[in-house]
Design a protein around this motif. Structure first.
Motif, PDB file in Angstrom:
ATOM      1  N   LEU A 114       0.828  -1.211   0.000  1.00 35.28           N
ATOM      2  CA  LEU A 114       0.000   0.000   0.000  1.00 35.28           C
ATOM      3  C   LEU A 114       0.863   1.262   0.000  1.00 35.28           C
ATOM      4  N   TYR A 115       2.160   1.086   0.282  1.00 34.23           N
ATOM      5  CA  TYR A 115       3.069   2.229   0.354  1.00 34.23           C
ATOM      6  C   TYR A 115       4.254   2.033  -0.583  1.00 34.23           C
ATOM      7  N   LYS A 116       4.730   3.158  -1.104  1.00 36.55           N
ATOM      8  CA  LYS A 116       5.947   3.151  -1.915  1.00 36.55           C
ATOM      9  C   LYS A 116       7.174   3.341  -1.021  1.00 36.55           C
ATOM     10  N   ASP A 117       7.040   4.219  -0.017  1.00 33.65           N
ATOM     11  CA  ASP A 117       8.105   4.437   0.957  1.00 33.65           C
ATOM     12  C   ASP A 117       7.463   4.752   2.300  1.00 33.65           C
ATOM     13  N   ASP A 118       8.136   5.522   3.143  1.00 32.13           N
ATOM     14  CA  ASP A 118       7.624   5.712   4.498  1.00 32.13           C
ATOM     15  C   ASP A 118       6.333   6.513   4.566  1.00 32.13           C
ATOM     16  N   ASP A 119       6.090   7.404   3.583  1.00 34.20           N
ATOM     17  CA  ASP A 119       4.901   8.256   3.687  1.00 34.20           C
ATOM     18  C   ASP A 119       4.164   8.481   2.369  1.00 34.20           C
ATOM     19  N   HIS A 120       4.587   7.833   1.279  1.00 39.91           N
ATOM     20  CA  HIS A 120       3.899   7.958  -0.001  1.00 39.91           C
ATOM     21  C   HIS A 120       3.140   6.665  -0.319  1.00 39.91           C
ATOM     22  N   LEU A 121       1.884   6.815  -0.654  1.00 38.15           N
ATOM     23  CA  LEU A 121       1.100   5.648  -1.037  1.00 38.15           C
ATOM     24  C   LEU A 121       1.537   5.133  -2.400  1.00 38.15           C
ATOM     25  N   SER A 122       1.456   3.826  -2.569  1.00 36.29           N
ATOM     26  CA  SER A 122       1.671   3.232  -3.881  1.00 36.29           C
ATOM     27  C   SER A 122       0.397   3.406  -4.706  1.00 36.29           C
ATOM     28  N   ILE A 123       0.439   2.982  -5.957  1.00 33.44           N
ATOM     29  CA  ILE A 123      -0.759   3.089  -6.800  1.00 33.44           C
ATOM     30  C   ILE A 123      -1.903   2.276  -6.202  1.00 33.44           C
ATOM     31  N   TYR A 124      -1.589   1.170  -5.516  1.00 32.37           N
ATOM     32  CA  TYR A 124      -2.628   0.338  -4.898  1.00 32.37           C
ATOM     33  C   TYR A 124      -3.124   0.962  -3.606  1.00 32.37           C
ATOM     34  N   GLY A 125      -2.238   1.652  -2.890  1.00 40.36           N
ATOM     35  CA  GLY A 125      -2.672   2.368  -1.701  1.00 40.36           C
ATOM     36  C   GLY A 125      -3.634   3.485  -2.051  1.00 40.36           C
ATOM     37  N   VAL A 126      -3.352   4.203  -3.154  1.00 37.94           N
ATOM     38  CA  VAL A 126      -4.251   5.261  -3.608  1.00 37.94           C
ATOM     39  C   VAL A 126      -5.598   4.679  -4.019  1.00 37.94           C
ATOM     40  N   GLU A 127      -5.579   3.538  -4.700  1.00 41.63           N
ATOM     41  CA  GLU A 127      -6.836   2.901  -5.104  1.00 41.63           C
ATOM     42  C   GLU A 127      -7.685   2.536  -3.891  1.00 41.63           C
ATOM     43  N   LYS A 128      -7.035   2.217  -2.807  1.00 43.69           N
ATOM     44  CA  LYS A 128      -7.771   1.835  -1.599  1.00 43.69           C
ATOM     45  C   LYS A 128      -8.535   3.023  -1.007  1.00 43.69           C
ATOM     46  N   ILE A 129      -7.912   4.205  -1.029  1.00 42.40           N
ATOM     47  CA  ILE A 129      -8.565   5.377  -0.430  1.00 42.40           C
ATOM     48  C   ILE A 129      -9.337   6.200  -1.456  1.00 42.40           C
ATOM     49  N   PHE A 130      -9.192   5.886  -2.737  1.00 43.93           N
ATOM     50  CA  PHE A 130      -9.779   6.753  -3.764  1.00 43.93           C
ATOM     51  C   PHE A 130     -11.308   6.840  -3.704  1.00 43.93           C
ATOM     52  N   PRO A 131     -12.027   5.793  -3.271  1.00 39.39           N
ATOM     53  CA  PRO A 131     -13.492   5.947  -3.153  1.00 39.39           C
ATOM     54  C   PRO A 131     -13.902   7.152  -2.299  1.00 39.39           C
ATOM     55  N   LEU A 132     -13.103   7.481  -1.263  1.00 34.74           N
ATOM     56  CA  LEU A 132     -13.414   8.659  -0.447  1.00 34.74           C
ATOM     57  C   LEU A 132     -13.313   9.936  -1.277  1.00 34.74           C
ATOM     58  N   ILE A 133     -12.290  10.008  -2.102  1.00 32.71           N
ATOM     59  CA  ILE A 133     -12.085  11.176  -2.954  1.00 32.71           C
ATOM     60  C   ILE A 133     -13.135  11.207  -4.058  1.00 32.71           C
ATOM     61  N   GLU A 134     -13.386  10.043  -4.637  1.00 31.58           N
ATOM     62  CA  GLU A 134     -14.352   9.947  -5.745  1.00 31.58           C
ATOM     63  C   GLU A 134     -15.739  10.404  -5.318  1.00 31.58           C
ATOM     64  N   GLU A 135     -16.131  10.067  -4.106  1.00 33.43           N
ATOM     65  CA  GLU A 135     -17.454  10.471  -3.603  1.00 33.43           C
ATOM     66  C   GLU A 135     -17.591  11.989  -3.586  1.00 33.43           C
ATOM     67  N   GLN A 136     -16.538  12.689  -3.155  1.00 36.16           N
ATOM     68  CA  GLN A 136     -16.588  14.144  -3.123  1.00 36.16           C
ATOM     69  C   GLN A 136     -16.499  14.742  -4.520  1.00 36.16           C
ATOM     70  N   LEU A 137     -15.705  14.132  -5.394  1.00 32.66           N
ATOM     71  CA  LEU A 137     -15.608  14.623  -6.761  1.00 32.66           C
ATOM     72  C   LEU A 137     -16.944  14.509  -7.483  1.00 32.66           C
ATOM     73  N   ASP A 138     -17.663  13.419  -7.234  1.00 26.60           N
ATOM     74  CA  ASP A 138     -18.991  13.264  -7.836  1.00 26.60           C
ATOM     75  C   ASP A 138     -19.906  14.408  -7.415  1.00 26.60           C
ATOM     76  N   THR A 139     -19.771  14.809  -6.163  1.00 26.80           N
ATOM     77  CA  THR A 139     -20.582  15.932  -5.672  1.00 26.80           C
ATOM     78  C   THR A 139     -20.203  17.225  -6.388  1.00 26.80           C
ATOM     79  N   PHE A 140     -18.885  17.427  -6.584  1.00 28.56           N
ATOM     80  CA  PHE A 140     -18.432  18.628  -7.280  1.00 28.56           C
ATOM     81  C   PHE A 140     -18.904  18.648  -8.731  1.00 28.56           C
ATOM     82  N   VAL A 141     -18.751  17.500  -9.393  1.00 31.59           N
ATOM     83  CA  VAL A 141     -18.992  17.433 -10.838  1.00 31.59           C
ATOM     84  C   VAL A 141     -20.478  17.361 -11.174  1.00 31.59           C
ATOM     85  N   LYS A 142     -21.194  16.533 -10.427  1.00 30.69           N
ATOM     86  CA  LYS A 142     -22.592  16.278 -10.776  1.00 30.69           C
ATOM     87  C   LYS A 142     -23.575  17.131  -9.971  1.00 30.69           C
ATOM     88  N   GLY A 143     -23.058  17.784  -8.930  1.00 26.98           N
ATOM     89  CA  GLY A 143     -23.903  18.685  -8.157  1.00 26.98           C
ATOM     90  C   GLY A 143     -24.828  17.978  -7.190  1.00 26.98           C
TER      91      GLY A 143
END
Length: 657
Positions: A628-657
């Motif tokens: 899930l991590y690339k180094d001590d504090d950067h997420l790997s691409i799979y780590g980002v995929e794990k948390i991305f639903p949280l971001i996606e939910e807010q982006l949907d609100t921004f984009v779709k209103g």
């Protein structure tokens, strides 16, 4: 006079001890100015080489062949063994091709003592994020000394041609020293043709390359070696004019001056500013203090100070200083490379110092002392072996790990960091979102690109820490946010780093604190004040209901991807230290408090990835054999995929209103 002048000056070994303690301390402790130990070594080397040369001149035994023979047998055998140690360590340990390539590529130039130019070509700032994988980086100073030793006897022969006096040599080396100091201070331009020929044969020489060349190359260090030479010539002149020196008459003043010079060196080590280009005008003080100290010890032998400096522990460290220098960085680098959390406990350093002392003692007893009396023929053989070993080692193949290749490849792949944004644009033509931030924002790029592609959006990426915006980025942000197609913005950064860089991590800036809007904090409280001010200034520009601020992800005390590979290879010294969500919240308490207070005044959305990364209270860096991590504090691409639903939910609100 000859017997009194050509004696062994044992206090020089004490100065060597101080120098090597400073150098080691600069790497393994908070003695950041300990790198000045190298400056001390340069002055000592100049003095000692001139003292030896004067003796051979008076004995009628000086020649270029004898000079180079003495230098080869003193420097090459221990260096050859240290280089072999570094090379085989890289073959066994390194699994990253870039780490291995650095060593073997530099070895080609190291075979001719020009590897300091390789470091310049890589624009390696010695004080910024020094990586443990560069196991031979410290050998730049050996290259500088060897280059000086090539030039020194040639200048001497030229200046003393048809004369037995060294006065013309003193004038010549003094003039060259002045040129060296003027170049160091920026009074005249650097001789860039050397950098162009050896370091960057293709492309332009960058400002960062010129900056680091000041630290690594002979033409800005020549004056320090020459200072030792001139000090020795001056001492020789004093002895010639005073057949018998009454030390009792100068004892009190001499001891006071010794105290002043030692204080100058100590203060320089404690207060040297590693964020400034080095050497600079301040480097003159400890260098001159070292030269004067050697002269004092040479002229006024004995006394209370000499008794202390001749204590056996100090003398032992001084005698071992060359071997200690050769091995101090590679041994530390090996420990740190295999265990990135090495150094977080005092017993780590105790073990490191024991290993370093034993290896250095072996090098001194078995190699240094045994090769001091070899003749010219064997010196040439050793030199040929040295050149051949380094040159042919530079063509070595990439090593293969000694564990399951598929397992290593899986760890490396899942621990991959997000790549360059391929579809980002600076001139959006349809609905778009903005990503602004440092490397923590870069980690989101691949996931955001897919989201934008699926939702027919443009993605605008602004690189740079939002906490340290410049005028251009502010104007750019304002112009983007007023466009009708603007749908939202994500701000992501390693927020806590802008208050204080972690003590257990090499700072990337050369300083624990970052400058905000022209203000440089000097302690954590000042940094917190400036952070709060800068964050509120930022919100005055970007705050809005369609602005998402991503909180920082939990940081580990080790590098999960690399350390997991080392565990698979049986090279980890200890179990992985657990990270809890409670400790994460404590680490970021101040930043979170600033966020909470700011939300009362400015509208924006906060997303905290920590609960998803720490589902049971313990933060995860590995899940189902996926990094899930690339180094001590950067997420790997799979780590980002794990948390991305949280971001996606807010982006949907921004984009779709």
């Amino acid at each position: 006079m000859q017997k009194q002048f050509y004696r062994r000056i044992s206090e020089i070994d004490a100065l060597r001890a101080i120098a090597i303690i400073g150098v080691v301390g600069s790497h393994v402790s908070s003695l950041h100015g300990g790198f000045l130990g190298v400056d001390i070594f340069f002055v000592i080397s100049g003095y000692v080489i001139m003292l030896s040369t004067l003796q051979h001149q008076e004995n009628g035994t000086f020649s270029l062949a004898s000079f180079y023979n003495r230098r080869i047998r003193r420097i090459i055998p221990p260096l050859l063994c240290a280089s072999a140690f570094i090379y085989f360590a890289t073959l066994f340990l390194f699994v990253d091709n870039k780490d291995f390539s650095f060593i073997i590529d530099s070895y080609k130039l190291q075979s001719f003592f020009l590897h300091n130019y390789y470091f310049v070509g890589k624009s390696l700032n010695y004080f910024q994020g020094l990586t443990e994988a560069k196991l031979n980086l410290h050998l730049w100073s050996i290259a500088v000394e060897e280059q000086f030793y090539v030039v020194f006897p040639l200048l001497l022969v030229l200046a003393t041609y048809k004369t037995k006096h060294n006065k013309f040599f003193a004038v010549l080396i003094g003039i060259l020293s002045i040129f060296s100091i003027v170049i160091m201070l920026g009074g005249i331009g650097q001789p860039t043709f050397l950098i162009k020929a050896l370091a960057v044969p293709e492309g332009e020489i960058s400002s960062s390359t010129l900056r680091v060349s000041r630290y690594y190359l002979l033409y800005t260090r020549f004056w320090q070696l020459a200072l030792g030479v001139c000090a020795c010539l001056l001492t020789h002149s004093i002895f010639k004019s005073n057949k018998e020196i009454d030390c009792s008459k100068i004892s009190r003043a001499n001891n006071f001056l010794i105290f002043i010079n030692f204080s100058t060196i100590a203060c320089s080590m404690f207060f040297a500013d590693i964020t400034k280009a080095w050497p600079n005008v301040l480097s003159i003080l400890p260098s001159v203090a070292t030269a004067v100290l050697i002269m004092q010890f040479h002229i006024a032998n004995g006394g209370f100070t000499s008794t202390i400096l001749n204590a056996r522990p100090i003398q032992t460290i001084g005698k071992l200083s060359y071997s200690l220098y050769l091995y101090h960085w590679p041994i530390y680098g090996i420990f740190k490379y295999t265990n990135s959390d090495f150094g977080q406990y005092l017993y780590d350093y105790a073990g490191y110092l024991i290993v370093l002392f034993l290896v250095s003692l072996f090098s001194y007893v078995v190699i240094e002392k045994k090769t001091q009396k070899i003749n010219f023929k064997y010196s040439m053989v050793i030199l040929v072996v040295f050149v051949g070993f380094h040159y042919f080692s530079s063509y070595a193949d990439t090593p293969k790990p000694d564990v399951n290749i598929a397992t290593i490849d899986r760890v490396v792949e899942t621990g991959r960091y997000s790549g360059i944004c391929k579809s980002c644009t600076s001139t959006p033509t349809k609905d778009f979102i903005v990503l602004w931030g440092d490397s923590h924002a870069q980690a989101l790029v691949e996931s955001l690109e897919r989201y934008c592609l699926l939702n027919e959006l443009d993605l605008v990426q602004l690189k740079g820490a939002p906490m340290i915006p410049n005028k251009v980025s502010h104007e750019k942000i304002k112009s983007l946010m007023v466009q009708p197609h603007f749908k939202g913005m994500i701000l992501a950064a390693r927020w806590s780093m802008y208050i204080k860089f972690p003590d257990d991590e090499p700072e990337e800036s050369g300083n624990r604190y970052f400058k905000f809007n022209g203000k440089m904090p000097h302690n954590e409280l000042e940094a917190q004040d400036v952070f709060s001010e800068s964050f509120n200034n930022l919100l005055e520009t970007v705050a809005g209901e369609n602005v998402l601020i991503l909180k920082q992800v939990p940081r580990f005390s080790f590098f999960p991807k690399k350390d997991y590979i080392m565990q698979l290879r049986g090279l980890r010294l200890r179990p992985f230290k657990k990270k809890t969500i409670e400790s994460h919240m404590q680490d970021h308490a101040f930043v979170n408090n600033v966020f909470d207070l700011s939300r009362k005044e400015y509208p924006f959305v906060i997303v905290d990835p920590a609960p998803m990364l720490c589902p049971s209270g313990e933060c995860k860096w590995l899940e189902d054999s996926t990094m899930l991590y690339k180094d001590d504090d950067h997420l790997s691409i799979y780590g980002v995929e794990k948390i991305f639903p949280l971001i996606e939910e807010q982006l949907d609100t921004f984009v779709k209103g």
